[in-house]
Design an enzyme around this catalytic site. Structure first.
Site, short mmCIF file in Angstrom:
data_model
loop_
_atom_site.label_atom_id
_atom_site.label_comp_id
_atom_site.label_asym_id
_atom_site.label_seq_id
_atom_site.Cartn_x
_atom_site.Cartn_y
_atom_site.Cartn_z
N ASN A 9 0.91 -1.10 -0.02
CA ASN A 9 -0.07 0.06 -0.22
C ASN A 9 0.88 1.23 0.16
O ASN A 9 1.61 1.59 1.12
CB ASN A 9 -0.78 0.04 1.21
CG ASN A 9 -1.88 1.02 1.32
OD1 ASN A 9 -1.92 1.93 0.47
ND2 ASN A 9 -2.46 1.56 2.51
N TRP A 10 1.00 1.68 -1.21
CA TRP A 10 1.94 2.90 -1.20
C TRP A 10 1.31 4.33 -0.88
O TRP A 10 2.30 4.89 -0.58
CB TRP A 10 2.34 3.00 -2.67
CG TRP A 10 3.52 2.06 -3.23
CD1 TRP A 10 4.14 1.17 -2.25
CD2 TRP A 10 4.06 1.89 -4.56
NE1 TRP A 10 4.99 0.61 -3.15
CE2 TRP A 10 5.04 0.91 -4.49
CE3 TRP A 10 3.80 2.68 -5.68
CZ2 TRP A 10 5.87 0.56 -5.63
CZ3 TRP A 10 4.63 2.24 -6.61
CH2 TRP A 10 5.50 1.22 -6.86
N LYS A 11 0.10 4.32 -0.49
CA LYS A 11 -0.26 5.43 0.09
C LYS A 11 -0.15 6.78 -0.80
O LYS A 11 -0.01 6.35 -2.18
CB LYS A 11 0.04 5.67 1.48
CG LYS A 11 -0.23 4.48 2.29
CD LYS A 11 0.03 4.83 3.77
CE LYS A 11 -0.11 3.34 4.23
NZ LYS A 11 -0.02 3.48 5.82
N HIS A 91 -9.67 1.67 4.16
CA HIS A 91 -8.42 1.96 5.25
C HIS A 91 -8.75 2.99 6.12
O HIS A 91 -9.29 3.88 6.07
CB HIS A 91 -7.24 2.44 3.93
CG HIS A 91 -6.04 2.24 4.77
ND1 HIS A 91 -5.35 3.28 5.65
CD2 HIS A 91 -5.14 1.47 4.81
CE1 HIS A 91 -4.17 3.03 6.24
NE2 HIS A 91 -4.16 1.77 5.53
N GLU A 93 -6.92 5.16 7.19
CA GLU A 93 -6.61 6.72 7.09
C GLU A 93 -7.83 7.48 6.30
O GLU A 93 -8.05 8.58 6.62
CB GLU A 93 -5.62 6.57 6.29
CG GLU A 93 -4.19 6.50 7.11
CD GLU A 93 -2.95 5.94 6.35
OE1 GLU A 93 -2.82 5.85 5.03
OE2 GLU A 93 -2.05 5.30 6.96
N GLU A 162 -5.88 -4.22 10.52
CA GLU A 162 -4.85 -3.37 10.67
C GLU A 162 -4.98 -2.45 11.91
O GLU A 162 -5.93 -1.57 11.84
CB GLU A 162 -4.66 -2.34 9.38
CG GLU A 162 -4.28 -2.98 8.03
CD GLU A 162 -3.73 -2.07 7.24
OE1 GLU A 162 -2.60 -2.32 6.65
OE2 GLU A 162 -4.25 -1.03 6.75
N GLY A 168 2.37 2.62 10.57
CA GLY A 168 3.35 3.63 10.40
C GLY A 168 4.12 3.87 11.79
O GLY A 168 4.76 4.97 11.75
N SER A 208 3.02 -1.72 10.39
CA SER A 208 4.39 -1.85 10.58
C SER A 208 4.97 -3.50 10.29
O SER A 208 5.94 -3.78 11.17
CB SER A 208 4.82 -1.39 12.00
OG SER A 208 4.56 0.00 12.08
N GLY A 229 2.73 -0.92 4.24
CA GLY A 229 2.94 0.50 3.62
C GLY A 229 4.47 0.72 3.69
O GLY A 229 5.24 0.41 2.69
N GLY A 230 5.26 1.25 4.96
CA GLY A 230 6.57 1.77 4.82
C GLY A 230 7.44 0.81 4.01
O GLY A 230 8.31 1.15 3.19
P1 PGA Z 1 2.58 0.40 7.71
O1 PGA Z 1 1.24 0.67 6.87
O2 PGA Z 1 3.09 -0.88 6.94
O3 PGA Z 1 3.57 1.25 7.17
O4 PGA Z 1 2.40 0.47 9.11
C1 PGA Z 1 0.59 -0.31 6.55
C2 PGA Z 1 -0.99 0.41 6.17
O5 PGA Z 1 -1.29 1.25 6.50
O6 PGA Z 1 -1.60 -0.47 5.17
#
Ligand code: PGA
Length: 250
Positions: A9-11, A91, A93, A162, A168, A208, A229-230
């Site tokens: 998930n590159w956001k 998601h 966010e 999640e 993050g 994470s 993500g990261g």
């Molecule tokens: P993260 O993000 O791996 O940076 O914690 C995961 C996500 O929000 O899908």
């Protein structure tokens, strides 16, 4: 054991040039054959990813209407033209920053499924909810919103747990925490959509996840993959995570 699924998930990261540079490197890697890998990229980057066969692609959102006066939104046919397979819905966010409700998430989920995509439904609790002992009930209610009155279901069901406090932040849920929640969610799914579909569903952990913890998470019975993500932003760290996470399935 199910075929693992690792979804980047590159956001809101990577320009088209950066996406091309990522793929130039990533395409030179040998990915494990036992594993499915996808990248959910910003919309404009999907046009870049459309020209490759290294990974499946996914969008981070969809609007539940065919076309028209929906400023800033994206349609199913636009995503289909880019070869998109997966669509993330719900998601945290978007639920938090853009105030997406359970009802809207459900509408998007079923719209995406009806358009032939595999929706990836995200659920997860805040730290306050976890500390108050409400995590499981909350995540189950997020499943209810999508599945309780479902008329039709996609062939592939993918749900990502999640915990918001782990996204993050560098704080990963322990493998045991992830397993406990995902087992509870699979049991709840069984009650909602039937045992067979619930067993076939791929349940992902997200928050994470990285190469260091992927193997331990994937060793748990109900963790079928990850939403990342990261650690998915650099080709080598994403590859390392995929390799570690796939080690038990090779
Ligand atoms: P993260 O993000 O791996 O940076 O914690 C995961 C996500 O929000 O899908």
């Amino acid at each position: 054991m199910k075929r693992p699924l690792f979804v980047a998930n590159w956001k809101m990261n990577k320009t088209m040039a950066e996406t091309q540079a990522f793929m130039d490197e990533f395409a030179s890697y040998q990915l494990p054959e036992t594993t499915d890998v996808a990248i959910c990229a910003p919309f404009i980057d999907l046009a870049v990813l459309a020209n490759q066969k290294v990974v499946a692609t996914g969008a981070q959102d969809i609007y539940p209407a065919e076309a028209g006066a929906y400023t800033g939104e994206i349609s199913a046919s636009m995503l289909a033209e880019c070869g998109v397979k997966y669509v993330i819905v719900g998601h945290s966010e978007r639920r938090t920053l853009l105030h997406e409700t359970d009802a809207f998430v459900a509408e998007k989920y079923h719209y995406a499924a009806g358009a032939g995509f595999v929706p990836i439904l995200c659920v997860g609790e805040s730290l306050a909810q976890r500390e108050a002992g409400e995590a499981e009930a909350w995540c189950k209610s997020q499943l209810d919103a999508v599945f309780a009155d479902a008329q039709a279901l996609p062939d592939e069901i993918v749900v990502a747990y999640e915990p918001i406090w782990a996204i993050g932040t560098g704080k990963t849920a322990t493998a045991a925490d992830a397993q406990e929640m995902l087992a509870a969610l699979r049991a709840h799914l069984a009650a909602l959509i039937g045992e067979e579909k619930a067993q076939a569903a791929r349940l992902l952990y997200g928050g994470s996840m990285k190469a260091d913890n992927a193997r331990a998470l994937m060793a748990e019975a109900d963790v079928d993959g990850g939403l990342i993500g990261g650690a998915s932003l650099k080709p080598d760290s994403f590859l390392a995570l995929i390799n570690e996470g796939s080690a038990l399935s090779v």
